[in-house]
Motif scaffolding. Structure first.
Motif: not given
Lengths: 446, 301
Positions: B167-187
């Motif tokens: 549950s905590l790992a899923r919460l972590g995913l929800w909280e941080s995927f936007g940040y990694y999305m931006l990095i992927w987007l730049a890539g």
């Protein structure tokens, strides 16, 4: 081209390594902290003192600076114009860690609002200044013997109390009525009374109370209701495998298993307890362990709540009634304070009966001291007085109140959780706790 | 080449670099004061038994030997690795998927990007307090209510020994995927469009375009994301501190939370420094392996 040879590099790294290891070794005879210099025993000539005091305290109202400290500090500054108190109201959560870190960094406050249950640790960590000979008998005359005892450790006074919590129980009258009880006469006193009420509440999808496995005070008080204690009176062994402890954990397991208490309270962070939903305030919990001001404060937060003051509890009628453990707050002066004389003046000002009464009136807390209560305290509601007079006689203060408080809750909570979630039997959980607590006692007290 | 000309070259180089040294110096000072000195101090404390206040006792390698006897540390390490496994691959995959979606020229793409990034700029305390209620084990709690609509029975989430860490790992995913999305987007946006045009000419389209152009060319971005998210996962603390306190029954006690408990609740700063050094070495080793196998920092086109 000039380059650093490999040999020179190794020589340099070797020197760095040796000097780091040398730095690790203790310097013989070197003190770990600057020795505290006690202020002069005679009353200081306060008006001529000049100092800025850093005072750490913790909130009692929505704006302590304005509501509580402004009127008091105006009085203080008029008396002692040279002393400038700077009050820093910090969150309760993590307060000990922050204080320890500040002391370790050599930048502690001059004064902080200390709690009685942590007094042994303050003493052990050598951060609190002993105040034994710095008060005249007249200055301490208003305190009761137990209030002086609660503020002392091994007979030495450390933190003159400002307030003391009188914990007890509250009932939700509306829910009681719907469960067939008369709220004005209902007495929920023995564990059988609680079980009977719990079954009725469950039928209505309400909780009878809230039990938090990480709340050490909750365990200690419930264990005392069963006539037990965590530690032997001489603090040499744990009593967690004895019958009262078995009865207490069995009660917790029964309540969780039957859904009589909120399941999410089984887990959680002790530091962030306020994050959990309060079924008491939302009107889904029939009784609650409450502090003295709850009778008006809870109603202010939840106007729908029909609050009735409850009763002290015990496992059965053969045992003593118990309402809570003596717990108070008072002023500690740090050993590293550079302004000890001025700090002492400030503490003496705060603990006059008049100011203790005024503080509690403004902060909505319960004062210590006889005159402070009778002459200078104006509780926000008369219900607070009723609460205090009903539960005060059933407070206890024994070895459990200040023995390994932090360590015990860290050790015991996982096993309490294992028991209430069915991962360990009551006996297995208590055996494991007993072993760990005895190890802790041996480590700490030899 | 004569010594005189070498010296001239050296002085010329030095002169041209000189204006940049103050900027480098500021960073060095910050690094030394806030990283290097505390690190050396931690190393020093790891050889001591101390609460940092009342006593200091040199114990040599005592704390390091104690690491091997501490059963709870084993539990904490295992929980930390499990958390990293449950957090890193799903986060990397999901954020890439979302990045590909929002990289299309669709109406309102900017709004979606901002919305996905929002949890990342929200305080972790606020997120945790909201999720404490959302993940309540009561059947009428929001998460269980939604599951109920799908015919799934109420779950215990944070109160279950088995479910708390996921549950905590899923919460972590929800909280941080936007940040990694931006990095992927730049890539994604850094991939030259000529390569896609060439692939289209060669007959690639749809998924094959991503399989043979996008994904291989995103390797440096992937390497960065995997390294950074792994380090983040191994250092997880905030959500555990606020939501579970390491429970139930140590199920969410991770290494950093264990370090906090040892240091700030039990006052064992020496032992907690030793665990910190162990964690540092683990992170160093994992990052080194990741960097080596993912060829971190290499150009691909």
């Amino acid at each position: 081209m000039n380059t650093l040879s490999r040999r020179a590099l190794f020589r340099f790294l070797g020197l760095v390594g040796i000097s780091s290891l040398a730095a690790c070794a203790p310097t013989p005879g070197a003190p770990t902290a600057a020795p505290a210099t006690a202020p002069a025993a005679e009353t200081p000539k306060a008006p001529s003192l000049e100092a800025t005091l850093e005072i750490w305290t913790y909130p009692r109202t929505e704006n302590d600076l304005e509501i509580v400290y402004k009127p008091l500090m105006e009085k203080f500054t008029a008396l002692y114009p040279g002393i400038k108190p700077e009050i820093d109201v910090q969150p309760w959560g993590g307060r000990r860690e922050k204080l320890y870190a500040a002391c370790a960094a050599g930048e502690p406050p001059d004064i902080w609002y200390a709690t009685t249950d942590t007094l042994p640790t303050y003493v052990q960590k050598d951060i609190i200044l002993p105040l034994q000979d710095l008060f005249t008998p007249e200055e301490l005359a208003d305190y009761t013997e137990s209030e002086i005892a609660a503020a002392s450790y091994n007979g030495i006074l450390y933190m003159p109390l400002q307030e003391a919590e009188v914990n007890g129980f509250g009932y939700n009258a509306k829910l009681l009525r719907e469960l067939g009880y008369d709220p004005q006469t209902a007495v929920i006193e023995t564990w059988d009374d609680i079980y009977a009420l719990a079954e009725k509440a469950k039928a209505k999808n309400w909780y009878v109370e809230g039990i938090r496995t990480v709340d050490w005070a909750e365990w200690v008080v419930t264990l005392h209701e069963a006539g037990g204690s965590v530690f032997s009176a001489d603090r040499t062994r744990s009593l967690m495998t004895e019958q009262p402890a078995i009865d207490t954990l069995t009660r917790w397991v029964t309540e969780f298993k039957n859904g009589w208490v909120p399941l999410e309270y089984a887990v959680g962070s002790e530091q962030e307890a306020q994050g959990l939903p309060s079924y008491w305030l939302s009107g889904e919990q029939v009784t609650a362990r409450t502090e003295d001001a709850a009778c008006w404060r809870d109603v202010e937060s939840a106007p729908e709540l029909e609050y009735v003051i409850g009763h002290p509890r015990r496992k059965d009628t053969s045992l003593k009634l118990v309402s809570g453990v003596v717990s108070g707050q008072g002023w500690g002066i740090t050993k590293l304070s550079q302004n000890k004389e001025a700090a002492l003046v400030w503490v003496k000002f705060m603990i006059t009966p008049e100011n203790i009464g005024l503080f509690s009136t403004l902060a909505g807390t319960t004062p210590v001291g006889t005159r402070a209560k009778q002459e200078f305290w104006k509780p926000k509601s008369p219900c607070v007085l009723e609460h205090v007079s009903r539960f005060s006689p059933h407070l206890f203060a024994d070895q459990d109140a200040n023995t390994l408080w932090q360590e015990s809750k860290l050790t015991c909570a996982p096993h309490f959780q294992a028991a209430v979630l069915g991962k360990e039997t009551v006996e297995e959980a208590l055996e494991a706790i007993d072993k760990e607590l005895n190890k802790l006692i041996k480590e700490r007290f030899g | 080449m004569g010594v005189a000309s070498q010296r001239r070259r050296f002085l010329r180089k030095l002169k041209s670099s000189l204006p940049w040294y103050p900027f480098i110096f500021i960073n060095i000072v910050v690094f030394v004061v806030f990283n290097f000195v505390p690190w050396i101090s931690m190393l020093q404390i790891s050889f001591q038994e101390t609460d940092l206040l009342s006593f200091r006792k040199f114990v040599g390698l005592g704390n390091y030997l104690a690491l091997f006897q501490d059963k709870l540390l084993g539990v904490a390490l295992s929980n930390t690795f499990l958390y990293a496994l449950m957090y890193v691959p799903p986060t990397a995959a999901f954020s890439l998927f979302v990045a590909i979606l929002v990289n299309r020229k669709i109406f309102g793409a900017h709004i979606f990007r901002a919305a996905y990034f929002l949890p990342n700029i929200t305080s972790i305390s606020v997120i945790c307090l909201v999720f404490l209620r959302f993940l309540s084990p009561r059947p009428d709690a929001p998460a269980n209510y939604l599951l109920g609509l799908l015919g799934i029975p109420p779950q215990r989430f944070l109160v279950s020994v088995e479910q708390a860490l996921p549950s905590l790992a899923r919460l972590g995913l929800w909280e941080s995927f936007g940040y990694y999305m931006l990095i992927w987007l730049a890539g994604l946006q850094g991939i030259p469009s000529e390569l896609y045009d060439a692939a289209l000419v060669d007959g690639a389209s749809g998924w094959r375009l991503h399989r043979y152009v996008t994904i291989p060319l995103l390797r440096p971005t992937a390497a960065f994301i995997l390294v950074v998210s792994t380090i983040g996962a191994l250092q997880v603390f905030g959500s555990i501190y606020i939501m579970t306190g390491g429970g139930p029954v140590y199920a969410t006690t991770t290494v950093v939370y264990y370090i906090y408990q040892q240091a700030f609740i039990l006052g064992k700063f020496g032992f907690s420094s030793t665990i910190s050094i162990l964690l540092f070495l683990i992170i160093l080793a994992i990052t080194y392996l990741q960097g080596r196998y993912l060829r971190f920092g290499e150009e691909v086109y």
